[in-house]
Design a protein around this motif. Sequence first.
Motif, PDB file in Angstrom:
ATOM      1  N   PHE A  11       0.851  -1.198   0.000  1.00  0.00           N
ATOM      2  CA  PHE A  11       0.000   0.000   0.000  1.00  0.00           C
ATOM      3  C   PHE A  11       0.883   1.243   0.000  1.00  0.00           C
ATOM      4  O   PHE A  11       1.941   1.244   0.623  1.00  0.00           O
ATOM      5  CB  PHE A  11      -0.912   0.020   1.230  1.00  0.00           C
ATOM      6  CG  PHE A  11      -1.981  -1.038   1.193  1.00  0.00           C
ATOM      7  CD1 PHE A  11      -3.049  -0.935   0.312  1.00  0.00           C
ATOM      8  CD2 PHE A  11      -1.918  -2.143   2.037  1.00  0.00           C
ATOM      9  CE1 PHE A  11      -4.041  -1.906   0.276  1.00  0.00           C
ATOM     10  CE2 PHE A  11      -2.901  -3.112   2.005  1.00  0.00           C
ATOM     11  CZ  PHE A  11      -3.962  -3.003   1.127  1.00  0.00           C
ATOM     12  N   TYR A  12       0.445   2.278  -0.634  1.00  0.00           N
ATOM     13  CA  TYR A  12       1.170   3.563  -0.703  1.00  0.00           C
ATOM     14  C   TYR A  12       2.602   3.355  -1.154  1.00  0.00           C
ATOM     15  O   TYR A  12       3.536   3.878  -0.546  1.00  0.00           O
ATOM     16  CB  TYR A  12       1.175   4.261   0.663  1.00  0.00           C
ATOM     17  CG  TYR A  12      -0.174   4.405   1.287  1.00  0.00           C
ATOM     18  CD1 TYR A  12      -1.176   5.131   0.641  1.00  0.00           C
ATOM     19  CD2 TYR A  12      -0.461   3.823   2.517  1.00  0.00           C
ATOM     20  CE1 TYR A  12      -2.426   5.266   1.222  1.00  0.00           C
ATOM     21  CE2 TYR A  12      -1.712   3.951   3.097  1.00  0.00           C
ATOM     22  CZ  TYR A  12      -2.688   4.685   2.443  1.00  0.00           C
ATOM     23  OH  TYR A  12      -3.913   4.813   3.010  1.00  0.00           O
ATOM     24  N   LYS A  19       3.430   0.498   3.024  1.00  0.00           N
ATOM     25  CA  LYS A  19       3.139  -0.659   3.874  1.00  0.00           C
ATOM     26  C   LYS A  19       3.178  -1.922   3.024  1.00  0.00           C
ATOM     27  O   LYS A  19       2.406  -2.056   2.070  1.00  0.00           O
ATOM     28  CB  LYS A  19       1.718  -0.519   4.456  1.00  0.00           C
ATOM     29  CG  LYS A  19       1.568   0.524   5.527  1.00  0.00           C
ATOM     30  CD  LYS A  19       1.125  -0.119   6.845  1.00  0.00           C
ATOM     31  CE  LYS A  19       1.372   0.794   8.028  1.00  0.00           C
ATOM     32  NZ  LYS A  19       0.553   2.028   7.962  1.00  0.00           N
ATOM     33  N   ALA A  21       1.932  -5.128   2.921  1.00  0.00           N
ATOM     34  CA  ALA A  21       0.907  -5.890   3.631  1.00  0.00           C
ATOM     35  C   ALA A  21       1.068  -7.393   3.432  1.00  0.00           C
ATOM     36  O   ALA A  21       0.805  -8.171   4.336  1.00  0.00           O
ATOM     37  CB  ALA A  21      -0.481  -5.436   3.190  1.00  0.00           C
ATOM     38  N   SER A  40      -1.135 -11.217  14.642  1.00  0.00           N
ATOM     39  CA  SER A  40      -1.384  -9.951  15.321  1.00  0.00           C
ATOM     40  C   SER A  40      -2.036  -8.944  14.376  1.00  0.00           C
ATOM     41  O   SER A  40      -2.112  -9.167  13.173  1.00  0.00           O
ATOM     42  CB  SER A  40      -0.063  -9.398  15.848  1.00  0.00           C
ATOM     43  OG  SER A  40       0.926  -9.542  14.856  1.00  0.00           O
ATOM     44  N   ASN A  41      -2.481  -7.836  14.942  1.00  0.00           N
ATOM     45  CA  ASN A  41      -3.076  -6.777  14.136  1.00  0.00           C
ATOM     46  C   ASN A  41      -2.102  -6.289  13.079  1.00  0.00           C
ATOM     47  O   ASN A  41      -0.941  -6.053  13.375  1.00  0.00           O
ATOM     48  CB  ASN A  41      -3.452  -5.590  15.036  1.00  0.00           C
ATOM     49  CG  ASN A  41      -4.892  -5.679  15.469  1.00  0.00           C
ATOM     50  OD1 ASN A  41      -5.687  -6.387  14.860  1.00  0.00           O
ATOM     51  ND2 ASN A  41      -5.222  -4.976  16.525  1.00  0.00           N
ATOM     52  N   GLY A  42      -2.595  -6.134  11.857  1.00  0.00           N
ATOM     53  CA  GLY A  42      -1.732  -5.633  10.800  1.00  0.00           C
ATOM     54  C   GLY A  42      -0.856  -6.689  10.165  1.00  0.00           C
ATOM     55  O   GLY A  42       0.012  -6.387   9.357  1.00  0.00           O
ATOM     56  N   ALA A  43      -1.102  -7.959  10.513  1.00  0.00           N
ATOM     57  CA  ALA A  43      -0.282  -9.042   9.961  1.00  0.00           C
ATOM     58  C   ALA A  43      -0.558  -9.264   8.478  1.00  0.00           C
ATOM     59  O   ALA A  43       0.255  -9.847   7.772  1.00  0.00           O
ATOM     60  CB  ALA A  43      -0.527 -10.325  10.743  1.00  0.00           C
ATOM     61  N   GLY A  44      -1.735  -8.789   8.022  1.00  0.00           N
ATOM     62  CA  GLY A  44      -2.078  -8.973   6.614  1.00  0.00           C
ATOM     63  C   GLY A  44      -3.182  -9.987   6.378  1.00  0.00           C
ATOM     64  O   GLY A  44      -3.449 -10.364   5.240  1.00  0.00           O
ATOM     65  N   LYS A  45      -3.865 -10.387   7.440  1.00  0.00           N
ATOM     66  CA  LYS A  45      -4.908 -11.419   7.312  1.00  0.00           C
ATOM     67  C   LYS A  45      -6.061 -10.940   6.423  1.00  0.00           C
ATOM     68  O   LYS A  45      -6.487 -11.644   5.499  1.00  0.00           O
ATOM     69  CB  LYS A  45      -5.440 -11.813   8.704  1.00  0.00           C
ATOM     70  CG  LYS A  45      -4.344 -12.216   9.670  1.00  0.00           C
ATOM     71  CD  LYS A  45      -4.903 -12.563  11.038  1.00  0.00           C
ATOM     72  CE  LYS A  45      -5.618 -11.436  11.771  1.00  0.00           C
ATOM     73  NZ  LYS A  45      -4.772 -10.344  12.278  1.00  0.00           N
ATOM     74  N   SER A  46      -6.569  -9.738   6.740  1.00  0.00           N
ATOM     75  CA  SER A  46      -7.695  -9.223   5.951  1.00  0.00           C
ATOM     76  C   SER A  46      -7.285  -8.967   4.508  1.00  0.00           C
ATOM     77  O   SER A  46      -8.037  -9.247   3.576  1.00  0.00           O
ATOM     78  CB  SER A  46      -8.227  -7.929   6.555  1.00  0.00           C
ATOM     79  OG  SER A  46      -8.724  -8.171   7.851  1.00  0.00           O
ATOM     80  N   THR A  47      -6.075  -8.466   4.325  1.00  0.00           N
ATOM     81  CA  THR A  47      -5.588  -8.217   2.969  1.00  0.00           C
ATOM     82  C   THR A  47      -5.540  -9.528   2.184  1.00  0.00           C
ATOM     83  O   THR A  47      -5.955  -9.580   1.025  1.00  0.00           O
ATOM     84  CB  THR A  47      -4.186  -7.576   3.019  1.00  0.00           C
ATOM     85  OG1 THR A  47      -4.244  -6.430   3.869  1.00  0.00           O
ATOM     86  CG2 THR A  47      -3.720  -7.163   1.650  1.00  0.00           C
TER      87      THR A  47
HETATM   88  N1  LIG Z   1      -6.856  -0.243   2.145  1.00  0.00           N
HETATM   89  C1  LIG Z   1      -5.676  -0.058   2.750  1.00  0.00           C
HETATM   90  N2  LIG Z   1      -4.951   1.053   2.520  1.00  0.00           N
HETATM   91  C2  LIG Z   1      -3.770   1.233   3.105  1.00  0.00           C
HETATM   92  N3  LIG Z   1      -3.192   0.369   3.949  1.00  0.00           N
HETATM   93  C3  LIG Z   1      -3.860  -0.753   4.238  1.00  0.00           C
HETATM   94  C4  LIG Z   1      -5.131  -1.026   3.654  1.00  0.00           C
HETATM   95  N4  LIG Z   1      -5.565  -2.224   4.116  1.00  0.00           N
HETATM   96  C5  LIG Z   1      -4.616  -2.667   4.949  1.00  0.00           C
HETATM   97  N5  LIG Z   1      -3.570  -1.808   5.025  1.00  0.00           N
HETATM   98  C6  LIG Z   1      -2.345  -1.988   5.800  1.00  0.00           C
HETATM   99  O1  LIG Z   1      -1.858  -3.274   5.500  1.00  0.00           O
HETATM  100  C7  LIG Z   1      -1.430  -3.939   6.660  1.00  0.00           C
HETATM  101  C8  LIG Z   1      -2.190  -5.239   6.844  1.00  0.00           C
HETATM  102  O2  LIG Z   1      -3.521  -4.940   7.174  1.00  0.00           O
HETATM  103  P1  LIG Z   1      -4.666  -6.044   7.404  1.00  0.00           P
HETATM  104  O3  LIG Z   1      -4.606  -7.016   6.302  1.00  0.00           O
HETATM  105  O4  LIG Z   1      -5.936  -5.331   7.618  1.00  0.00           O
HETATM  106  O5  LIG Z   1      -4.204  -6.732   8.755  1.00  0.00           O
HETATM  107  P2  LIG Z   1      -4.988  -7.725   9.718  1.00  0.00           P
HETATM  108  O6  LIG Z   1      -6.301  -8.030   9.130  1.00  0.00           O
HETATM  109  O7  LIG Z   1      -4.118  -8.910   9.862  1.00  0.00           O
HETATM  110  O8  LIG Z   1      -5.103  -7.013  11.033  1.00  0.00           O
HETATM  111  C9  LIG Z   1      -1.614  -2.962   7.799  1.00  0.00           C
HETATM  112  O9  LIG Z   1      -0.373  -2.338   8.022  1.00  0.00           O
HETATM  113  C10 LIG Z   1      -2.618  -1.988   7.277  1.00  0.00           C
HETATM  114  O10 LIG Z   1      -2.400  -0.718   7.840  1.00  0.00           O
END
Ligand SMILES: Nc1ncnc2c1ncn2[C@@H]1O[C@H](COP(=O)(O)OP(=O)(O)O)[C@@H](O)[C@H]1O
Lengths: 265, 338
Positions: A11-12, A19, A21, A40-47
Amino acid sequence: MLQLNQIEKVFYEGTPDEKRALRGIDLTLNEGDFVTVIGSNGAGKSTLLNIVAGVLFPDYGAVSIDDKEVTFLPEYKRSKWIGRVFQDPMAGTAPNMTIEENLALALGRTKKRSLFKGVTQNRRAEFKELLNSIDIGLEDRLNTKVGLLSGGERQALSLLMATFTKPRILLLDEHTAALDPARAELITRITKDIVAKHQLTTLMVTHQMDQAIQLGNRLFMMDGGQIIFEANDEQKEKLTVEQLINEFQKIRGKQFANDRSVLSV
Amino acid sequence: MVSALYGALESGLIYALMALGVYLTFRVLDFPDLTVDGSFVTGGAVSAIMIMNGSDPFLATLMGGVAGFLAGCITGLLHTKGNINPLLSGILMMTALYSINLRIMGQPNIPLLNQTTVFKEIGSWWEGLQIDEYLLKPFTALGLGEYAPKTFLVIISMIFIVFMLKKIMDWLLRTEAGIALRATGDNARMVKSLSANTGSYIVVGLGLSNGLVALSGALYAQYNGFSDVNLGIGMIIVGLASVIIGEGLFGKKSVVRATLAVILGAILYRIIIALALRVDFLDASDMKLITAVIVIGALVFPKWWKEFKEKRKRYTRRKTLNKQQQEGGEENASVKSD
Ligand SMILES: Nc1ncnc2c1ncn2[C@@H]1O[C@H](COP(=O)(O)OP(=O)(O)O)[C@@H](O)[C@H]1O
Ligand SMILES: [Mg+2]
């Protein structure tokens, strides 16, 4: 049946806020696999889940479902095969429409939506039976607007809507995290039943380590955009929460303590 | 006075189609579409020029609606493909349509008084049916002959057209595709996750909406006897007023109920305007101001009313609490003194 090849997501890119991700994620899910994902938070699970679902496209690497490459197929086309439940109970249903209309909408996932009536008598009977199977009293409220349901009820409905058309892949992103413990328990139970009943290939993100160990046949631990630890069925049998934490420390060489609360050990 | 009310009923029924269109965008799709000011005139312009050139008035009216449909689709594409924000997409299209409407008409105003319009066409076999005479009988029997309209032609034919289109809309919104369209306005993210292309639903929805608006414009031009390029100014607020008045007074529980409410709202709006124009110091040119005031009132008043009721409830509760505390205090005091 689901294959991810060297997936990278940044990202960015090229800014100070860059980041990374996801870093070179490789994974293969077999038919009927039920994988729990912790980290942990920010590990990239949702991504990771968003890349599978087509909400995000990877910067590098390939995604294929049933040996068909879908890396850049838009979300609405891909969701024909993918069922999803979000963390936010508001996200998975249409609040100003009735329960039966929501279910009719979900039914349209697998076939083209026509100009025939959405809720017919036959379908209403089907929906009733379907709601009966989760046994939380929704079967008598087919005409209730979904916005009037509690968070737990909405999440149960979202889960049904995501699964009753038997998707090839089910993606669950901390779908019990916003609920109180009793409701979370209920949704977990329903999830387990439904996945077992339809033999769904499932990727489930959870913040509860004990749950991640109990459910499913495989476990991934993610950190810094990578899958850093994986346990198969046999290994999972013997796994404990303490071991998981130790494993993390061994691999990452840093304390897990900060994450204890997040992971609610 | 009475004839003004019949006029309000007639034009209200014609405006009802436009209000249904506005309901479809603002409420169902949750897309504040301002194309309306332009597409209303487009409907009038296309039908007027076709009638002038000798087309069948029904065909001309229909083509007016089709032109509005296309205009709405373009607004939808500006938003979905061009990523332009909804309000701006509508304003851009509305602005463009002003010039396009002038091009279509070739002049700012086309008189239709001596042309064969839809209403004149219906009128010629209407007289053969002699419905007016039946409907006028009760008036004359009650000695109310002077309160009767000259003809029920526009009222009856518009009731027929409006309710037919309402029925079609009710049916459409409950089909599989219609449910997806409504869900697009309710929770677009979820609709995508259920394998529906929200973009195409928005485009088609805006098309249908502006089709209705243009149809309304085509009928209005023929009813009034002219098409004018400035007729559409502020039309969106008229539509919004109808939707808000209707929903507020007649409910919006289901689609069927809401569409009926919107139609009644449009009629009521015209009646309110007709009554307002009776007031001595108000002119026809004040109509837009009155409309704006109605919409503002309808938006603000319910909230104030709710807050007022809330405050009153709190006040009475506080009073009973004070009383209980006083009584409790006295009891305690008496216990202590014992
Ligand atoms: N749409 C987005 N734009 C910018 N940064 C993002 C976006 N989605 C996630 N990130 C960044 O990517 C990293 C992984 O995020 P995420 O996958 O949400 O983590 P998790 O679900 O494991 O907590 C984080 O550092 C988050 O800040
Ligand atoms: Mg997350």
